[in-house]
Design an enzyme around this catalytic site. Structure first.
Site, mmCIF file in Angstrom:
data_model
loop_
_atom_site.group_PDB
_atom_site.id
_atom_site.type_symbol
_atom_site.label_atom_id
_atom_site.label_comp_id
_atom_site.label_asym_id
_atom_site.label_seq_id
_atom_site.Cartn_x
_atom_site.Cartn_y
_atom_site.Cartn_z
ATOM 1 N N GLY A 345 0.835 -1.201 0.000
ATOM 2 C CA GLY A 345 0.000 0.000 0.000
ATOM 3 C C GLY A 345 0.874 1.258 0.000
ATOM 4 O O GLY A 345 1.915 1.303 -0.659
ATOM 5 N N GLU A 369 20.028 -5.435 -22.939
ATOM 6 C CA GLU A 369 20.381 -6.701 -23.616
ATOM 7 C C GLU A 369 19.217 -7.186 -24.497
ATOM 8 O O GLU A 369 18.974 -8.391 -24.631
ATOM 9 C CB GLU A 369 20.895 -7.744 -22.624
ATOM 10 N N SER A 372 11.947 -6.313 -24.555
ATOM 11 C CA SER A 372 10.994 -7.437 -24.620
ATOM 12 C C SER A 372 10.489 -7.626 -26.052
ATOM 13 O O SER A 372 10.223 -8.756 -26.490
ATOM 14 C CB SER A 372 9.813 -7.181 -23.688
#
Ligand code: CAA
Length: 389
Positions: A345, A369, A372
């Site tokens: 929270g 590297e 995605s």
């Protein structure tokens, strides 16, 4: 708590324990302060060297520990769980420059560079990207021109991890001529040292995460590199870099698993201590479901990573599996650190608890590297490659 589905040998468990204790005693005490101040502690290089952690996959004949990929990744995960900035130093050094010299270096290069790198006397860095060549790495523009016994390099490399303290940089530069561009086949890999005239460290990046890992630009101004410092063949540097990134991406996957495991551990402990509505919040199904989803992602990422490491150690073609492992682990790290903040929270949103740092550190594992998106391209292309059909 760290556990692996892959059965670890006694030696692997001993190295895991060594890494865990080192991380707890040497890295944990000031990790938040180093993050706050974006301060890199150079002593860490000697400390890692003393453990042999800068020559983990280098054979003993070249002063390394001669360990397999899986053992290296198990140790790296422990370091990353405490200090992801130190983990990237260890990952880049062990997976990229040392492996490149080991695999394609001449006997002379192995004597001059591999041995001191394995002993941790020379820290290695990897310089592929440039300000205008990131995902499209083959479009790099740093030019190398042959002049007598030297190659003369001009250009700027970007996003170089540990670039401020590197004693050896594996730098990719064009060896083709502007009149005869050969794309990915016109790039060489050069072993560059900071003492070469024309070498300078440029802009240091002010980053969101991994703040105690210095990331810099490197400038080469008419830098004369002796021809005996060219790695392998002049037009093969891009291929060497790509093959090395197959191992590099496993290192980043281990870093992501370490970060995710740490976030899961903190969140599950906090959920047991934090009381709301008269009971610990771990007793609410809303929190249990979060913790379960986090644990599934950590364990499945680790399992895929270990399988890919084992495949590498068997000599299998791992381009696709290393991309899968990096993709899965880095997305898991983002998910798990984000959910950890949600469980904490308001306390997760402030710097009092470590999950805020873990969240910031996790993000880059989806970027460096190979983003995605690049991992997905690699995975999809491999579906049609000869190795997989
Ligand atoms: N192993 C062996 N060879 C490979 C390979 C691999 N994994 N990947 C590509 N190659 C070969 C190809 O077979 C091809 O060879 P041929 O000439 O025989 O055909 C050649 O390399 C060119 O390959 P592509 O045609 O696939 O090249 P491309 O321009 O389409 O790019 C890419 C491919 C996958 C997108 C690649 O550019 C890439 O991975 N980009 C991301 C770059 C990256 O990861 N950068 C990270 C830099 S390091 C860093 O982050 C900083 C740090 O310090 C941590």
């Amino acid at each position: 708590m760290t556990w692996a589905l892959t059965p670890l040998t006694e030696e692997q468990r001993a190295i895991q324990q060594t890494a865990r204790e080192f991380a707890r005693h040497e890295l944990a005490p000031h990790v938040d302060q180093r993050d706050r101040d974006a301060y890199f502690e150079p002593d860490v290089i000697d400390k890692l060297a003393a453990l042999g952690f800068l020559g983990m996959m280098v054979p003993e004949q070249f002063d390394g520990l001669g360990l397999d990929t899986l053992t290296y990744l198990v140790a790296l995960e422990e370091i990353a769980a405490v200090d992801a900035s130190t983990a990237v130093l260890m990952s880049v050094h062990n997976s990229l420059p040392t492996q490149m010299v080991l695999r394609w270096g001449s006997d002379d290069q192995k004597e001059r560079f591999l041995r001191p790198m394995a002993r941790g006397e020379l820290l290695g860095a990897f310089a592929l990207s440039e300000p205008d060549a990131g995902s499209d790495a083959a479009s790099l523009r740093t030019q190398a021109v042959r002049d007598g016994d030297c190659w003369v390099l001009n250009g700027t490399k970007a996003w170089v991890s540990s670039g401020t303290h590197a004693g050896v940089v594996l730098a990719m530069a064009r060896t083709d001529s502007p009149q005869d561009r050969r794309g990915a086949r016109g790039i060489g890999a050069f072993i560059v040292t900071p003492d070469l005239p024309g070498f300078s460290v440029g802009k240091k990046e002010n980053k969101m995460g991994l703040r105690s890992s210095p990331t810099v630009q490197l400038r080469f101004d008419n830098m004369r590199v002796p021809k005996r410092n060219l790695l392998g063949e002049p037009g093969m540097g891009f291929i060497y870099a790509m093959q090395s990134l197959d191992a590099g991406r496993l290192g980043i996957g281990a870093q992501a698993v370490g970060i995710a495991q740490a976030a899961l551990t903190y969140a599950s402990k906090y959920a047991a201590e934090r009381r709301q509505f008269g009971k610990p919040i771990k007793e609410f199904q809303a929190i249990q479901f979060k913790l379960a989803d986090m644990a599934v992602r950590v364990s499945s990422s680790r399992a895929l990573l270990h399988a890919a490491a084992t495949a590498r150690d068997r000599g299998q073609h791992i381009t696709q599996f290393s991309a899968m492992a990096k993709l899965m682990a880095s997305e898991a790290a983002m998910f798990v650190t984000s959910e950890a903040i949600q469980i904490f929270g308001g306390y997760g949103y402030v710097k009092e608890y470590p999950v805020e740092r873990l969240f910031r550190d996790a993000k880059v594992t989806e970027i460096y590297e190979g983003t995605s998106e690049i991992q997905r391209i690699v995975i999809a292309r491999e579906l049609y490659s000869h190795a997989n059909i």
